[in-house]
Scaffold this motif. Sequence first.
Motif, PDB file in Angstrom:
ATOM      1  N   GLY A  90      -9.166 -98.617  16.981  1.00 46.67           N
ATOM      2  CA  GLY A  90      -9.978 -99.008  18.140  1.00 46.67           C
ATOM      3  C   GLY A  90      -9.907 -97.984  19.268  1.00 46.67           C
ATOM      4  O   GLY A  90     -10.243 -98.276  20.409  1.00 46.67           O
ATOM      5  N   ASP A  91      -9.483 -96.776  18.945  1.00 46.71           N
ATOM      6  CA  ASP A  91      -9.368 -95.725  19.966  1.00 46.71           C
ATOM      7  C   ASP A  91     -10.693 -94.962  20.066  1.00 46.71           C
ATOM      8  O   ASP A  91     -10.854 -93.880  19.507  1.00 46.71           O
ATOM      9  CB  ASP A  91      -8.215 -94.792  19.572  1.00 46.71           C
ATOM     10  CG  ASP A  91      -7.984 -93.687  20.602  1.00 46.71           C
ATOM     11  OD1 ASP A  91      -8.790 -93.578  21.551  1.00 46.71           O
ATOM     12  OD2 ASP A  91      -7.011 -92.938  20.426  1.00 46.71           O
ATOM     13  N   MET A  92     -11.644 -95.533  20.800  1.00 48.36           N
ATOM     14  CA  MET A  92     -12.994 -94.982  20.811  1.00 48.36           C
ATOM     15  C   MET A  92     -13.071 -93.659  21.567  1.00 48.36           C
ATOM     16  O   MET A  92     -14.007 -92.884  21.372  1.00 48.36           O
ATOM     17  CB  MET A  92     -13.990 -95.996  21.381  1.00 48.36           C
ATOM     18  CG  MET A  92     -14.102 -97.279  20.542  1.00 48.36           C
ATOM     19  SD  MET A  92     -14.283 -96.987  18.728  1.00 48.36           S
ATOM     20  CE  MET A  92     -16.015 -96.506  18.653  1.00 48.36           C
ATOM     21  N   LYS A  93     -12.090 -93.415  22.433  1.00 49.24           N
ATOM     22  CA  LYS A  93     -12.052 -92.139  23.147  1.00 49.24           C
ATOM     23  C   LYS A  93     -11.805 -91.010  22.140  1.00 49.24           C
ATOM     24  O   LYS A  93     -12.451 -89.967  22.186  1.00 49.24           O
ATOM     25  CB  LYS A  93     -10.941 -92.181  24.189  1.00 49.24           C
ATOM     26  CG  LYS A  93     -11.246 -91.347  25.423  1.00 49.24           C
ATOM     27  CD  LYS A  93     -10.215 -91.591  26.501  1.00 49.24           C
ATOM     28  CE  LYS A  93      -9.931 -90.303  27.268  1.00 49.24           C
ATOM     29  NZ  LYS A  93      -8.876 -90.497  28.277  1.00 49.24           N
ATOM     30  N   GLU A  94     -10.872 -91.259  21.237  1.00 48.42           N
ATOM     31  CA  GLU A  94     -10.548 -90.285  20.194  1.00 48.42           C
ATOM     32  C   GLU A  94     -11.736 -90.115  19.232  1.00 48.42           C
ATOM     33  O   GLU A  94     -12.034 -89.006  18.779  1.00 48.42           O
ATOM     34  CB  GLU A  94      -9.298 -90.762  19.435  1.00 48.42           C
ATOM     35  CG  GLU A  94      -8.771 -89.800  18.395  1.00 48.42           C
ATOM     36  CD  GLU A  94      -8.148 -88.546  18.998  1.00 48.42           C
ATOM     37  OE1 GLU A  94      -7.633 -88.620  20.124  1.00 48.42           O
ATOM     38  OE2 GLU A  94      -8.206 -87.489  18.330  1.00 48.42           O
ATOM     39  N   VAL A  95     -12.413 -91.238  18.923  1.00 44.76           N
ATOM     40  CA  VAL A  95     -13.599 -91.164  18.063  1.00 44.76           C
ATOM     41  C   VAL A  95     -14.653 -90.272  18.717  1.00 44.76           C
ATOM     42  O   VAL A  95     -15.234 -89.385  18.078  1.00 44.76           O
ATOM     43  CB  VAL A  95     -14.185 -92.569  17.789  1.00 44.76           C
ATOM     44  CG1 VAL A  95     -15.562 -92.462  17.143  1.00 44.76           C
ATOM     45  CG2 VAL A  95     -13.241 -93.387  16.916  1.00 44.76           C
ATOM     46  N   ALA A  96     -14.858 -90.498  20.024  1.00 40.70           N
ATOM     47  CA  ALA A  96     -15.851 -89.705  20.756  1.00 40.70           C
ATOM     48  C   ALA A  96     -15.468 -88.224  20.733  1.00 40.70           C
ATOM     49  O   ALA A  96     -16.329 -87.349  20.604  1.00 40.70           O
ATOM     50  CB  ALA A  96     -15.982 -90.208  22.181  1.00 40.70           C
ATOM     51  N   ALA A  97     -14.167 -87.956  20.820  1.00 43.54           N
ATOM     52  CA  ALA A  97     -13.704 -86.563  20.834  1.00 43.54           C
ATOM     53  C   ALA A  97     -14.005 -85.863  19.511  1.00 43.54           C
ATOM     54  O   ALA A  97     -14.160 -84.644  19.470  1.00 43.54           O
ATOM     55  CB  ALA A  97     -12.205 -86.511  21.126  1.00 43.54           C
ATOM     56  N   ALA A  98     -14.104 -86.641  18.429  1.00 49.20           N
ATOM     57  CA  ALA A  98     -14.408 -86.043  17.116  1.00 49.20           C
ATOM     58  C   ALA A  98     -15.865 -85.592  17.030  1.00 49.20           C
ATOM     59  O   ALA A  98     -16.245 -84.862  16.112  1.00 49.20           O
ATOM     60  CB  ALA A  98     -14.090 -87.036  16.001  1.00 49.20           C
ATOM     61  N   GLY A  99     -16.664 -86.051  17.986  1.00 50.72           N
ATOM     62  CA  GLY A  99     -18.049 -85.577  18.108  1.00 50.72           C
ATOM     63  C   GLY A  99     -18.906 -85.872  16.897  1.00 50.72           C
ATOM     64  O   GLY A  99     -18.622 -86.771  16.102  1.00 50.72           O
ATOM     65  N   GLU A 100     -19.971 -85.085  16.766  1.00 54.68           N
ATOM     66  CA  GLU A 100     -20.943 -85.300  15.703  1.00 54.68           C
ATOM     67  C   GLU A 100     -20.301 -85.140  14.329  1.00 54.68           C
ATOM     68  O   GLU A 100     -20.649 -85.841  13.380  1.00 54.68           O
ATOM     69  CB  GLU A 100     -22.088 -84.306  15.862  1.00 54.68           C
ATOM     70  CG  GLU A 100     -23.323 -84.712  15.061  1.00 54.68           C
ATOM     71  CD  GLU A 100     -24.480 -83.750  15.294  1.00 54.68           C
ATOM     72  OE1 GLU A 100     -24.896 -83.621  16.459  1.00 54.68           O
ATOM     73  OE2 GLU A 100     -24.943 -83.147  14.317  1.00 54.68           O
ATOM     74  N   LYS A 101     -19.335 -84.210  14.251  1.00 58.08           N
ATOM     75  CA  LYS A 101     -18.658 -83.980  12.977  1.00 58.08           C
ATOM     76  C   LYS A 101     -17.948 -85.251  12.516  1.00 58.08           C
ATOM     77  O   LYS A 101     -17.948 -85.602  11.328  1.00 58.08           O
ATOM     78  CB  LYS A 101     -17.639 -82.835  13.144  1.00 58.08           C
ATOM     79  CG  LYS A 101     -17.429 -82.029  11.886  1.00 58.08           C
ATOM     80  CD  LYS A 101     -16.472 -80.874  12.125  1.00 58.08           C
ATOM     81  CE  LYS A 101     -15.561 -80.697  10.925  1.00 58.08           C
ATOM     82  NZ  LYS A 101     -14.425 -79.812  11.210  1.00 58.08           N
ATOM     83  N   GLY A 102     -17.353 -85.957  13.465  1.00 64.17           N
ATOM     84  CA  GLY A 102     -16.676 -87.206  13.146  1.00 64.17           C
ATOM     85  C   GLY A 102     -17.647 -88.260  12.640  1.00 64.17           C
ATOM     86  O   GLY A 102     -17.391 -88.949  11.653  1.00 64.17           O
ATOM     87  N   LEU A 103     -18.783 -88.351  13.330  1.00 61.00           N
ATOM     88  CA  LEU A 103     -19.784 -89.343  12.925  1.00 61.00           C
ATOM     89  C   LEU A 103     -20.307 -89.041  11.521  1.00 61.00           C
ATOM     90  O   LEU A 103     -20.503 -89.946  10.712  1.00 61.00           O
ATOM     91  CB  LEU A 103     -20.947 -89.361  13.929  1.00 61.00           C
ATOM     92  CG  LEU A 103     -20.545 -89.642  15.387  1.00 61.00           C
ATOM     93  CD1 LEU A 103     -21.778 -89.702  16.284  1.00 61.00           C
ATOM     94  CD2 LEU A 103     -19.748 -90.947  15.495  1.00 61.00           C
ATOM     95  N   LEU A 104     -20.518 -87.757  11.245  1.00 63.11           N
ATOM     96  CA  LEU A 104     -20.993 -87.386   9.905  1.00 63.11           C
ATOM     97  C   LEU A 104     -19.957 -87.729   8.839  1.00 63.11           C
ATOM     98  O   LEU A 104     -20.317 -88.081   7.718  1.00 63.11           O
ATOM     99  CB  LEU A 104     -21.359 -85.894   9.864  1.00 63.11           C
ATOM    100  CG  LEU A 104     -22.633 -85.535  10.650  1.00 63.11           C
ATOM    101  CD1 LEU A 104     -22.873 -84.028  10.636  1.00 63.11           C
ATOM    102  CD2 LEU A 104     -23.859 -86.270  10.087  1.00 63.11           C
ATOM    103  N   ALA A 105     -18.671 -87.641   9.217  1.00 62.49           N
ATOM    104  CA  ALA A 105     -17.615 -88.021   8.262  1.00 62.49           C
ATOM    105  C   ALA A 105     -17.711 -89.517   7.944  1.00 62.49           C
ATOM    106  O   ALA A 105     -17.563 -89.934   6.789  1.00 62.49           O
ATOM    107  CB  ALA A 105     -16.244 -87.680   8.835  1.00 62.49           C
ATOM    108  N   PHE A 106     -17.973 -90.339   8.965  1.00 65.08           N
ATOM    109  CA  PHE A 106     -18.150 -91.782   8.730  1.00 65.08           C
ATOM    110  C   PHE A 106     -19.351 -92.026   7.811  1.00 65.08           C
ATOM    111  O   PHE A 106     -19.304 -92.849   6.903  1.00 65.08           O
ATOM    112  CB  PHE A 106     -18.373 -92.536  10.044  1.00 65.08           C
ATOM    113  CG  PHE A 106     -17.198 -92.515  10.982  1.00 65.08           C
ATOM    114  CD1 PHE A 106     -15.891 -92.532  10.490  1.00 65.08           C
ATOM    115  CD2 PHE A 106     -17.388 -92.483  12.360  1.00 65.08           C
ATOM    116  CE1 PHE A 106     -14.800 -92.522  11.364  1.00 65.08           C
ATOM    117  CE2 PHE A 106     -16.308 -92.473  13.231  1.00 65.08           C
ATOM    118  CZ  PHE A 106     -15.014 -92.485  12.732  1.00 65.08           C
ATOM    119  N   ILE A 107     -20.430 -91.303   8.084  1.00 60.91           N
ATOM    120  CA  ILE A 107     -21.648 -91.512   7.288  1.00 60.91           C
ATOM    121  C   ILE A 107     -21.420 -91.061   5.849  1.00 60.91           C
ATOM    122  O   ILE A 107     -21.730 -91.792   4.906  1.00 60.91           O
ATOM    123  CB  ILE A 107     -22.854 -90.801   7.951  1.00 60.91           C
ATOM    124  CG1 ILE A 107     -23.252 -91.580   9.219  1.00 60.91           C
ATOM    125  CG2 ILE A 107     -24.034 -90.698   6.981  1.00 60.91           C
ATOM    126  CD1 ILE A 107     -24.410 -91.022   9.997  1.00 60.91           C
TER     127      ILE A 107
END
Lengths: 344, 344
Positions: free
Chosen positions: B118-135
């Motif tokens: 639930g650490d959304m600050k850290e999620v945000a820090a992962a940027g677009e690359k992080g979101l693509l990893a989720f996808i």
Amino acid sequence: MKRAMVTRRTALAGALASVPLQSLWLDAALAQSDPLPSWNDGATKKAITDFVARATTQGGADFVPVAERIATFDNDGTMWCEQPVYFQVAFAMDRVRVLAPQHPEWKAKQPFKALLDGDMKEVAAAGEKGLLAFIAATHSGMTVDDFHRIVLDWIDSARHPRFKRPYTSLIYQPMVELLGYLRANGFKTFIVSGGGVEFMRPWTDKVYGIPPEQVVGSSGVTRFEMGAGGKPVLMKTDQVEFVDDGPGKPVGINRFIGRRPIFAFGNSDGDLQMLQWTAAGSGARFMGIVHHTDAEREYAYDRNSHVGRLDKALDDGRSRGWTIADMKRDWRVIFPAELTSGSR
Amino acid sequence: MKRAMVTRRTALAGALASVPLQSLWLDAALAQSDPLPSWNDGATKKAITDFVARATTQGGADFVPVAERIATFDNDGTMWCEQPVYFQVAFAMDRVRVLAPQHPEWKAKQPFKALLDGDMKEVAAAGEKGLLAFIAATHSGMTVDDFHRIVLDWIDSARHPRFKRPYTSLIYQPMVELLGYLRANGFKTFIVSGGGVEFMRPWTDKVYGIPPEQVVGSSGVTRFEMGAGGKPVLMKTDQVEFVDDGPGKPVGINRFIGRRPIFAFGNSDGDLQMLQWTAAGSGARFMGIVHHTDAEREYAYDRNSHVGRLDKALDDGRSRGWTIADMKRDWRVIFPAELTSGSR
């Protein structure tokens, strides 16, 4: 006969909400006569009309809603002739000849040299790799708009070596009737071809009544660029983007159409996976294969042909009860009586 | 007003031959009242209705044949809300939470760990690359049919964090009316989105009246495989196939539709090349941009937003006279009054 007509009318009522008026008029005309006049009576024709009657009978066990009536057709060898070479290959070879003055290096480079020398034996020896070299060299380095015009010019001027007709006059009249019959019964018809999508789209609407957005095919990479005067262009490169053949056909169907067909027609092993994918859905299904058996009126070939080889799909089709259209037996005519030369 | 109605009827007559009956009924209803009731009167609405009148007036200088009336719409931020994150990202993050028990390794792997903590600050820090990893992790390893069902289940159950509504109830009512108005005037409407095509297709027909085959989007590589019992399947892999964003939009339009739109609507810099490509054709053209200006009823953002950044396209649109729909000023309502929850 009477029953089939009633069935067709019931289906019509069901389809009313989303079928274009134009198709309704056509259907009314067809209902009064034979919707497939170029097909000889027999098991093949009956398999087609029985399937359409079942799929369109409201309340019947095999009824398919209009939105799901997706029909896919291979092009080369299924909708038009593919001998002695794929027509797109004939186009590419003609283009090599036209462009040769701008490419002096081709005089020393195979397979271009062989083609320009008229040494077709050497061209044949270069095999598929050689043909792909012709296609890469002649289908790239221009905008998509320019390529569109080049294709239409060729369609208007080129003639088939044996039949001396425009290539778009070598479409199969029975298959064109089948497209119209399906559309009159609420089907949406698509081409799903191993051929290049940009080679087909300029003329499929006029020739088959299939608009560009319902043509799926192989493609090269295109690149968006800002051209002269800030006018954007799409440039065709020589990189392959997608090969819509064999296992690529269900992939292409999924990518472009996003629904599984309930009706598919092919003629070669390159269509096997499309037919398997169609067969594996639930509910009413129709899988058809054109078998080239008529050397006199067209060509006779199957298992040993380099172009449009039909081997495994013929065995599978027979063992699984798919519909095999025997050209010699099932088709009253092959090509349209009138020339379909004009592409515009 | 009277003149516009006459014009619309004349256009109708011209379109009769190929417009579905359903649309004709709709059009008859619209002709008697305002076709765009959720748009406030003003320059934006007038630009739309004037364009449609011109494009559909037989014999007029700007008449466009029905077959060429291609209209393309971006999805995120143009057809439905895209804040606080793209809805497909919300879907992917929900799926990570659901799938976590099957992936114990995620507890030690970023950005999955951050999301599960639930650490959304850290999620945000992962940027677009992080979101693509989720996808990538949540959009692969299953068949396309299974993915379709997973999407529909999520659409039915998920709720937006601020509006507490199903995501498909956060479509823009004025834009849905615009789709219907265009279709009633013979246009064929397409989605052309940076979002995943297989995330959109399960619900676009029900929600927008746009069938799967008229949805263009980004896609992953799929692979045809023989599954259990000889039943073929299409497996979704985690490789990217095509990114339908920015310069990818005209490329995608060319590949999937094969015709240049005469009408396009977007809302961000990712739509700029689609709008440029549309503008560069000959004849009547309409280019529109949704400008998010209403923090109270929806969100207000443009040049500095991470999601749906609108900067260069806003400048270009203004300088080139494209139509800018100002959400606060031009839209009487934003979302439909009734919930569009059901996806089936």
